[in-house]
Motif scaffolding. Structure first.
Motif, PDB file in Angstrom:
ATOM      1  N   SER A 223       5.551   7.394  -0.968  1.00 51.98           N
ATOM      2  CA  SER A 223       5.314   7.623   0.452  1.00 51.98           C
ATOM      3  C   SER A 223       4.551   6.437   1.036  1.00 51.98           C
ATOM      4  O   SER A 223       3.792   5.765   0.350  1.00 51.98           O
ATOM      5  CB  SER A 223       4.536   8.914   0.670  1.00 51.98           C
ATOM      6  N   ALA A 224       4.809   6.199   2.322  1.00 51.39           N
ATOM      7  CA  ALA A 224       4.106   5.114   3.012  1.00 51.39           C
ATOM      8  C   ALA A 224       4.107   5.439   4.490  1.00 51.39           C
ATOM      9  O   ALA A 224       5.030   6.082   4.985  1.00 51.39           O
ATOM     10  CB  ALA A 224       4.796   3.777   2.758  1.00 51.39           C
TER      11      ALA A 224
ATOM     12  N   TYR B  76       4.697  -4.940  -5.132  1.00 52.94           N
ATOM     13  CA  TYR B  76       4.932  -4.561  -6.532  1.00 52.94           C
ATOM     14  C   TYR B  76       4.047  -3.393  -6.938  1.00 52.94           C
ATOM     15  O   TYR B  76       2.921  -3.272  -6.546  1.00 52.94           O
ATOM     16  CB  TYR B  76       4.646  -5.741  -7.464  1.00 52.94           C
ATOM     17  N   TYR B  77       4.605  -2.544  -7.795  1.00 47.91           N
ATOM     18  CA  TYR B  77       3.824  -1.408  -8.303  1.00 47.91           C
ATOM     19  C   TYR B  77       4.096  -1.272  -9.789  1.00 47.91           C
ATOM     20  O   TYR B  77       5.085  -1.808 -10.314  1.00 47.91           O
ATOM     21  CB  TYR B  77       4.210  -0.120  -7.565  1.00 47.91           C
ATOM     22  N   SER B  78       3.226  -0.534 -10.459  1.00 46.97           N
ATOM     23  CA  SER B  78       3.432  -0.298 -11.893  1.00 46.97           C
ATOM     24  C   SER B  78       2.816   1.043 -12.280  1.00 46.97           C
ATOM     25  O   SER B  78       1.723   1.373 -11.834  1.00 46.97           O
ATOM     26  CB  SER B  78       2.756  -1.431 -12.685  1.00 46.97           C
ATOM     27  N   LEU B  79       3.541   1.814 -13.063  1.00 45.47           N
ATOM     28  CA  LEU B  79       3.051   3.119 -13.530  1.00 45.47           C
ATOM     29  C   LEU B  79       3.264   3.228 -15.023  1.00 45.47           C
ATOM     30  O   LEU B  79       4.274   2.773 -15.536  1.00 45.47           O
ATOM     31  CB  LEU B  79       3.850   4.252 -12.875  1.00 45.47           C
ATOM     32  N   THR B  80       2.331   3.859 -15.684  1.00 40.34           N
ATOM     33  CA  THR B  80       2.505   4.111 -17.112  1.00 40.34           C
ATOM     34  C   THR B  80       2.491   5.622 -17.317  1.00 40.34           C
ATOM     35  O   THR B  80       1.558   6.293 -16.885  1.00 40.34           O
ATOM     36  CB  THR B  80       1.354   3.466 -17.902  1.00 40.34           C
ATOM     37  N   VAL B  81       3.566   6.138 -17.899  1.00 43.67           N
ATOM     38  CA  VAL B  81       3.624   7.589 -18.108  1.00 43.67           C
ATOM     39  C   VAL B  81       3.968   7.875 -19.579  1.00 43.67           C
ATOM     40  O   VAL B  81       4.628   7.073 -20.229  1.00 43.67           O
ATOM     41  CB  VAL B  81       4.656   8.266 -17.180  1.00 43.67           C
TER      42      VAL B  81
ATOM     43  N   GLY C  16       0.788  -1.231   0.000  1.00 42.46           N
ATOM     44  CA  GLY C  16       0.000   0.000   0.000  1.00 42.46           C
ATOM     45  C   GLY C  16       0.822   1.284   0.000  1.00 42.46           C
ATOM     46  O   GLY C  16       0.336   2.314   0.450  1.00 42.46           O
ATOM     47  N   ALA C  17       2.050   1.221  -0.489  1.00 40.03           N
ATOM     48  CA  ALA C  17       2.828   2.460  -0.596  1.00 40.03           C
ATOM     49  C   ALA C  17       2.247   3.262  -1.770  1.00 40.03           C
ATOM     50  O   ALA C  17       1.764   2.693  -2.734  1.00 40.03           O
ATOM     51  CB  ALA C  17       4.294   2.135  -0.867  1.00 40.03           C
ATOM     52  N   HIS C  18       2.304   4.574  -1.649  1.00 32.49           N
ATOM     53  CA  HIS C  18       1.760   5.413  -2.716  1.00 32.49           C
ATOM     54  C   HIS C  18       2.898   5.890  -3.600  1.00 32.49           C
ATOM     55  O   HIS C  18       3.884   6.440  -3.107  1.00 32.49           O
ATOM     56  CB  HIS C  18       1.024   6.600  -2.099  1.00 32.49           C
ATOM     57  N   ILE C  19       2.774   5.654  -4.887  1.00 34.06           N
ATOM     58  CA  ILE C  19       3.806   6.051  -5.839  1.00 34.06           C
ATOM     59  C   ILE C  19       3.191   7.005  -6.856  1.00 34.06           C
ATOM     60  O   ILE C  19       2.156   6.719  -7.454  1.00 34.06           O
ATOM     61  CB  ILE C  19       4.388   4.811  -6.558  1.00 34.06           C
TER      62      ILE C  19
ATOM     63  N   THR D 190      -0.651   2.423  -6.144  1.00 31.65           N
ATOM     64  CA  THR D 190      -0.214   1.918  -4.842  1.00 31.65           C
ATOM     65  C   THR D 190       0.434   0.545  -5.056  1.00 31.65           C
ATOM     66  O   THR D 190       0.112  -0.147  -6.025  1.00 31.65           O
ATOM     67  CB  THR D 190      -1.380   1.738  -3.847  1.00 31.65           C
ATOM     68  N   SER D 191       1.319   0.165  -4.153  1.00 31.77           N
ATOM     69  CA  SER D 191       1.983  -1.133  -4.287  1.00 31.77           C
ATOM     70  C   SER D 191       1.031  -2.228  -3.833  1.00 31.77           C
ATOM     71  O   SER D 191       0.233  -2.033  -2.914  1.00 31.77           O
ATOM     72  CB  SER D 191       3.278  -1.166  -3.458  1.00 31.77           C
ATOM     73  N   ASN D 192       1.116  -3.388  -4.453  1.00 36.34           N
ATOM     74  CA  ASN D 192       0.164  -4.461  -4.145  1.00 36.34           C
ATOM     75  C   ASN D 192       0.606  -5.261  -2.914  1.00 36.34           C
ATOM     76  O   ASN D 192       1.547  -4.890  -2.222  1.00 36.34           O
ATOM     77  CB  ASN D 192      -0.090  -5.348  -5.376  1.00 36.34           C
TER      78      ASN D 192
END
Lengths: 793, 272
Positions: free
Chosen positions: A92-93, A74-79, A56-59, A68-70
Motif C-alpha cells: 500500500s502507498a 527497492y524493498y526487501s522482505l525475509t520470510v 515509502g510504500a508499505h509491503i 517500506t520501499s527505500n
C-alpha cells in the motif's frame, strides 16, 4: 592532481577504519544470523501508470514481516519457508490502489510491483490504513515528510505550490522573513540546512527575494526534512537535511504539463525513451515580466529575471541495474542601467550534474553509487564613466558517494558507505576591465576535501522497540595552494605560511554518533528519543538582514574550526480516529560549538585574504517544544503547528561576552494550514501564520559626529521586531479533467488582510526638524493577488 | 477572443500595480530604554590654521528634540612626540581651541581629555597631503530623481595606503554626512571621487544657484575604520544585521574619534 589527493586521503582514512570496520561489520552481521530457513523477497515498487518508483510504500507479508520501499523504490522482505503454502504480499502507498499478490513460499523471489492509481472517491472519508500513515514504529524523530499526494494539497502562494514554502509551515522550520530565502531550523542559521536535490547540494535555494524556490515543485516526488536525529548517511550541516527527490519521468507515456503565472511560466515534458525501461524528464521555468519592462521607456534598462531548468534521463540496464543522469541549471539576474553602460548588474546561480547507478546484488543487498558536480557562483558588475569592474565568487564541488544497503532479515536494515567531496572556493575576486581607475585583486582559491565514512543499522530489537544506531566518521582536509595566515591572540595576522598545491594544511577528524529509539506504546501511539552529533565545514558569513549573493561562503581552515552541534530530541506520537489525525509533540535541546560572527565594524566587502581577522567565535544553544496536529483525509485536510523556542549565542567580543538572543530567536511560531475540497471542480486553501518578531538591536540613545547623527547601542538583540502575521488564501478551479488532459486556474491572495509586517525598522533625522529623530518601519508586501493557469497532457 | 485579450492585459496591469504599491514606509512610535549618557569627543588636528578643535557633547535620549549642548569644564591638551603640549580652551561656540596651533604631516598627535575625574586619550598620525586636481559638478539619476553631485579628482599616491574623507558645505551649511573612501583597488590610480549626497532635506540638497565647497582630508587608518564602522552599523539604516557602536580610537570609554588630518578646500558655484 585531484585524483592523487583524493586517493591518498581516502587510503589514510581507510587504513584507520580498516581495523575498526571488520569488527563492526561482524557485530552487525551476527544480528542477521538466525536458525530457521528463510526466503528473501525483493524488488522495485512502481506506479503502473507512469513507471515512477514509489518511495515509502508499505509491503507486508501476511503477519510475518513488513517493510517500506527505500528512496529508489527497492524493498526487501525475509520470510520463513513454508513448503506447499502461499504467502500474501500486500502493498500500500498513499494515493495508489492497494495491491495484493500471492507467491509460493519456498524460494527467493524477485517481484517488481506496479501499483495503479487510487480509485477512492474524493468525497469519501477513506480510512487511512495504519501502513500509509506516518510510522509510529520507526525510530526516526524530528522528521517531516511530504508525499506526492500531500504536495498536491499544499496551499498555493503566487499561484504556485512551492515545496520550500510548504515546509516552512511545519513546526521547527521557520522562514527568515519576507524578501528572504533562508530558513531557520530549530534555531540554526540559514547556512546550516543541507538541501539535496537528487543528492546534489543546492547552495541557493530561492529566486527573486525568496519568492520562488530554485526548482519546479511539480517535478518533486518526495521531500523529507530531518530537523534532528539524522541517520548516519547524512552529514555536513548542523541544523537540517532537506532531501528532495524529483520524478524520474514517465516511462509509459509522454506527458506535457505547464503553467503560466503572473510572474513566470513553466513547462515540463516527460516520456519514455524505451517504454517501460527508460525515460526522460525536462522541466523549466522562466520569468517573463522583464519582457514587459523592455517596452516601458522608464524601465527598459532594468533587468529582473530568473530561470531554472531540470533535465533527467534514466535507464534500466537488465534486471539489476539502473542508471540516472540528471542536471540542474538556474540563474537569477538583477540589473539597472547596465546595458546602457552606466549601472550595475548582479548574476547568481547554481548548476549541478549527477550520475547515479543503482545495483541490486540480490534481494537483500542494494547499492547506490553517485558522482556529483555542483557549481554555485555570483557576479556583480559595475560600469559607469570611470569604472568597469566585476566582483566574482564561486564554489565548485565534486563528490563521489557510495552506499550499500543491506536488508539483513526483517529486523535489521544496515546502511554503510562513504562520501568524499572536493571543494574549490573562489572567495571573491575583483576584475577590472578598465585599468585606469581600478586595479583588480585576486584572492587565493581555497581547496578542501570533505570525507565521511558511515554505518547505520535500524534494528527491531523487540516487537515494540526499534533502535537505529550508527556512527559517521568525518575527516576534513584543508588543502593548499596559497598562503595561509596565522592569527595572533590580538586578532591580527602574526605570520603566513605558504603551502604547495595539494599539500595538507590541516586535518579535522570528527566522530558523529547517531542514536534513535522508538517504543510503541500501543497500536496508536509511541514515544521516541534521539541523539545526534553533526559537524559542518562550510560556513556562510553574512552581515545583512536579507540573504544577499554577497554573503561569503568559507571552508574550515587553519583558523576556522568545524562547527559542531549536539542535539537531543524526545517526542510523543499519537494517531486518532483511525489514523485520520496525527499528533506529534517533540522537544529538543541543541548545543552548537564554533559559531562564527563578524566583529563590530568588520570590513566585509572587498577582497580580503585573511577575513579571519574580522571574525569572532563562540557557542550557541537552542531548545524548544513543537506540536503538530494533522488531519489527513476527508474534504478538509491540513494541519496546525505550534513551536515554542529559544535560541541564543555567546561569542567573545559581542554583548560583553554574555549570552544574547540570536537574531532568529522567535518565541512563538504558529501556522494553520487548511485545504478544502469544495466540489469536484473547486478546491480552497488557506494558511495563517503568526510569529514573534526577530530579536533586534535598537539604539539606547543618539549623538552627533561630523554633523552626522549616530545611534548609541548597548546590548545586542535586546529588542523585538513587531509580531509577524498574515493570511494567504487560494482557490483552484479545475476547468476540465479527462484521462487525456486537464487544466485549471489557480487564484491566490498573499497577505489577504494586508498587514504591514515589518521587514526592517530604521532610524533617521526628521526631514523638517533636524533635532528630531524618528523610527521608520519598512514593510515589503501587502496585499498581492495572483492568478495562474496550469495544464497537463 | 476580444474579452480574453482585454482581461489578460488588465490582469497584467493590476498585478504590476499591486506589486508596486505593495511596499511602504511608515513612521512608528518605539519605546526605547534609555541608557546612561556617554561623552562624545570629536578631536580634529588640521594642517590649516584655525582648523583644530575638540568638541565634547553627550549622548541624548532617542526622543530628545533639544540640541547638543557642548560640555564645559574639561581639561583638553594635545601633545606631539617632540614634547610640545598645548592646552585648548573653550570658546564662546563651545569648542575647545588654541589660538595659533596647526599640525604637520608626518607627525603623531596625542589627545588627552580630563573630565569629571576620568581621562580619555587618543593618538592619530597626520598623513601627507594629497592635492585635489579639480572639482566639477554632474547630474546623476537615482531612483528616478536627479541629484547634483560634486566630483573631486586627484591622483592616489602609489605604494602607500591612503584614506580619505570629505566634508561638504552648501551655502555655508555643513551637510550632515561624512563621505569617505580608501585606496583599495585604486593604489596609484587617477581617482574621481563622487560625493554621493542623496539627502532629502531641502537645505542639504544641492540646487542650481547654490554655492558649494568641499573639504578633502587625508586621514590615518584608524579614522577611516571609525567612519567605515560608523556608516556600516551606527547610522540607523537597518541594512546591517547587527548594529554596533563604531570602532573608536579613543581610549577610556568616550564615543567619538580623534583625527589628525590634512585639509584642502575647493569651492564652486552651481550655475543656474
Amino acid at each position: 592532481m585531484l585524483i592523487v589527493i583524493y586517493r591518498t586521503s581516502i587510503i589514510n582514512a581507510c587504513i584507520n577504519m580498516k581495523k575498526a570496520v571488520p569488527a563492526i561489520l561482524l557485530l552487525f552481521a551476527s544480528l542477521a544470523v538466525s536458525a530457521q530457513q528463510k526466503i528473501k523477497i525483493g524488488g522495485v515498487v512502481r506506479s503502473a501508470r507512469t513507471g515512477e518508483t514509489v518511495i515509502g510504500a508499505h509491503i507486508k507479508a501476511d503477519t510475518l514481516a513488513a517493510t517500506t520501499s527505500n528512496e529508489y523504490g527497492y524493498y526487501s522482505l525475509t520470510v520463513p519457508v513454508v513448503k506447499g503454502e502461499t504467502i500474501d504480499i500486500e502493498i500500500s502507498a498513499t494515493g495508489l490502489e492497494p495491491y495484493t499478490i500471492s507467491i509460493d513460499a519456498d524460494k527467493d523471489t524477485t517481484i517488481d510491483i506496479d501499483m495503479g492509481n487510487s480509485r477512492a472517491r474524493l468525497d469519501e472519508v477513506t480510512i487511512v490504513s495504519n501502513a500509509t500513515g506516518r510510522s509510529l514504529s520507526s525510530p526516526q524523530t524530528s522528521v517531516e515528510k511530504l508525499s506526492t499526494q500531500e504536495i498536491k494539497n499544499i496551499p498555493v502562494v503566487f499561484g504556485e505550490k512551492d515545496i520550500l514554502k510548504a515546509i516552512q509551515l511545519l513546526p521547527g522550520i521557520k522562514p527568515a522573513g519576507d524578501g528572504s530565502s533562508g530558513m531557520y531550523v530549530r534555531g540554526g542559521g540559514t547556512d546550516q540546512n543541507l538541501i539535496l536535490l537528487d543528492e546534489a547540494p543546492v547552495y541557493n535555494a530561492a529566486h527573486l527575494l525568496g519568492f520562488f524556490s530554485t526548482f519546479n515543485s511539480d517535478a518533486v516526488k518526495d521531500i523529507t526534512v530531518y530537523k534532528g536525529g539524522m541517520p548516519a548517511q547524512y552529514g555536513g550541516r548542523l541544523s537540517s537535511v532537506m532531501d528532495i527527490k524529483l520524478n524520474d519521468g514517465n516511462n509509459q507515456d509522454f506527458g506535457v504539463s505547464g503553467g503560466l503565472g503572473l510572474i513566470s511560466a513553466k513547462l515540463s515534458v516527460e516520456g519514455p525513451i524505451q517504454k517501460g525501461s527508460s525515460s526522460f524528464l525536462v522541466s523549466g521555468r522562466r520569468t517573463y515580466a522583464d519582457l514587459f519592462l523592455k517596452t516601458s521607456e522608464e524601465y527598459k534598462d532594468n533587468e529582473l529575471y530568473f530561470y531554472d531548468l531540470n533535465a533527467k534521463v534514466n535507464f534500466q540496464l537488465g534486471e539489476k541495474d539502473r542508471i540516472y543522469l540528471s542536471g540542474y541549471y538556474g540563474k537569477d539576474r538583477l540589473g539597472a542601467g547596465f546595458k546602457n553602460g552606466d549601472g550595475f548588474r548582479v548574476d547568481w546561480g547554481n548548476a549541478t550534474g549527477t550520475l547515479r547507478w543503482n545495483h541490486m546484488f540480490n534481494n537483500q543487498l542494494f547499492s547506490n553509487t553517485a558522482l556529483i558536480f555542483s557549481n554555485y557562483k555570483y557576479k556583480i558588475s559595475i560600469k559607469d564613466d570611470s569604472y568597469d569592474f566585476d566582483i566574482f565568487s564561486q564554489i565548485q564541488d565534486i563528490s563521489l558517494k557510495e552506499e550499500i544497503q543491506w536488508m539483513a532479515g526483517n529486523r535489521n536494515n544496515i546502511r554503510m558507505g562513504f562520501q568524499s567531496t572536493y571543494h574549490a572556493i573562489r572567495p571573491g575576486e575583483v576584475t577590472s576591465n578598465d585599468d585606469s581607475y581600478i586595479s583588480g585583486e585576486k584572492l587565493f582559491e581555497r581547496y578542501s576535501l570533505d570525507n565521511a565514512v558511515y554505518i547505520n543499522n535500524t534494528w527491531q530489537a523487540a516487537k515494540k522497540l526499534n533502535i537505529a544506531y550508527g556512527v559517521r566518521f568525518t575527516m576534513f582536509n584543508v588543502l593548499g595552494g596559497g598562503d595561509f595566515y596565522n592569527i595572533g591572540t590580538d586578532g591580527k595576522i602574526s605570520d603566513s605560511v605558504n603551502y604547495k598545491s595539494g599539500e595538507v594544511v590541516k586535518t579535522y577528524i570528527n566522530f558523529e554518533p547517531r542514536l534513535a529509539v522508538s517504543y510503541q506504546l500501543n497500536e496508536v501511539s509511541s514515544v521516541k528519543g534521539s541523539f545526534a552529533r553533526n559537524t559542518q565545514n562550510l560556513h556562510l558569513l553574512s552581515n545583512s538582514t536579507t540573504a544577499m549573493p554577497t554573503d561569503k561562503w568559507l571552508a574550515s581552515n587553519n583558523n576556522i574550526k568545524p562547527e559542531i552541534s549536539d542535539q537531543v530530541s524526545i517526542g510523543y506520537y499519537r494517531n486518532f480516529a483511525g489514523n485520520n489525525y496525527e499528533l506529534t509533540v517533540e522537544g529538543y535541546y541543541k548545543t552548537m560549538q564554533n559559531q562564527i560572527d563578524y566583529k563590530d565594524g568588520a570590513y566585509i566587502y572587498g577582497a580580503n585574504n585573511a577575513v579571519e581577522t574580522e571574525l569572532l567565535y563562540g557557542k550557541g544553544r537552542s531548545y524548544g517544544l513543537e506540536v503538530l496536529l494533522k488531519k489527513k483525509s476527508g474534504r478538509l485536510t491540513g494541519w496546525l503547528s505550534y513551536t515554542l523556542s529559544k535560541t541564543e549565542r555567546k561569542i567573545d567580543g559581542i554583548n560583553n561576552n554574555e549570552w544574547y538572543n540570536a537574531r532568529q530567536d522567535r518565541t512563538h511560531d504558529i501556522a494553520l494550514v487548511a485545504n478544502y475540497q469544495l466540489s469536484k471542480k473547486w478546491t480552497l486553501s488557506g494558511n495563517w501564520v503568526y510569529y514573534t518578531g526577530d530579536a533586534v538591536t535598537f539604539p539606547a540613545g543618539k549623538y552627533t559626529v561630523g554633523g552626522q547623527t549616530a545611534y548609541y547601542y548597548t546590548e545586542r538583540n535586546g529588542y523585538r521586531m513587531p509580531a509577524y502575521h498574515r493570511l494567504d488564501v487560494g482557490a483552484t478551479w479545475k476547468l476540465k479533467k479527462t484521462r487525456k488532459w486537464s487544466h485549471e486556474l489557480a487564484f491566490s491572495v498573499f497577505n489577504l488582510y494586508g498587514r504591514e509586517n515589518a521587514y526592517t525598522i530604521y532610524f533617521r533625522d526628521n526631514k523638517d526638524n533636524p533635532e528630531k529623530t524618528e523610527a521608520v518601519k519598512v514593510a515589503l508586501f501587502k496585499f498581492i493577488p495572483s492568478i495562474s493557469y496550469n495544464f497537463k497532457f | 477572443m476580444k474579452t480574453t485579450r482585454y482581461s489578460f492585459k488588465l490582469i497584467i496591469l493590476l498585478s504590476a500595480l499591486a506589486i508596486a504599491l505593495s511596499s511602504c514606509e511608515k513612521v512608528i512610535d518605539l519605546k526605547l530604554n534609555p541608557a546612561d549618557s556617554r561623552y562624545v569627543v570629536e578631536g580634529i588636528v588640521s594642517d590649516k590654521m584655525g582648523g583644530c578643535y575638540v568638541s565634547i557633547t553627550r549622548t541624548k535620549e532617542f526622543d530628545s528634540e533639544a540640541g547638543y549642548t557642548p560640555v564645559s569644564g574639561a581639561t583638553v591638551t594635545i601633545a606631539d612626540d617632540y614634547g610640545h603640549t598645548i592646552s585648548l580652551a573653550q570658546g564662546s561656540d563651545g569648542l575647545y581651541r588654541h589660538p595659533d596651533f596647526k599640525g604637520e604631516s608626518g607627525k603623531t598627535y596625542h589627545l588627552k581629555v580630563l573630565l569629571e575625574g576620568k581621562t580619555y586619550t587618543a593618538s592619530s598620525v597626520m598623513p601627507a597631503v594629497v592635492p585635489i586636481d579639480s572639482v566639477y559638478i554632474t547630474t546623476e539619476d537615482f531612483f528616478d530623481e536627479k541629484y547634483l553631485m560634486v566630483h573631486a579628482t586627484f591622483k592616489d599616491p602609489q605604494g602607500i595606503d591612503n584614506y580619505y574623507s570629505f566634508d561638504q558645505y552648501i551655502n555655508g551649511l555643513k551637510v550632515k554626512e561624512v563621505f569617505f573612501d580608501n585606496d583599495e583597488l585604486r593604489d596609484g590610480k587617477n581617482y574621481d571621487f563622487v560625493i554621493f549626497n542623496l539627502s532629502e532635506t531641502d537645505r542639504f540638497k544641492l540646487k542650481p544657484g547654490d554655492s558649494v565647497s568641499i573639504d578633502m582630508h587625508s586621514t590615518d587608518a584608524a579614522v577611516y575604520k571609525y567612519w567605515y564602522s560608523l556608516y556600516q552599523g551606527a547610522t540607523g539604516t537597518g541594512g546591517s544585521a547587527s548594529p554596533a557602536n563604531p570602532v573608536s580610537n579613543i581610549q577610556g570609554g568616550a564615543l567619538g574619534y580623534f583625527s589628525a588630518q590634512t585639509s584642502e578646500v575647493r569651492s564652486l558655484h552651481v550655475p543656474l
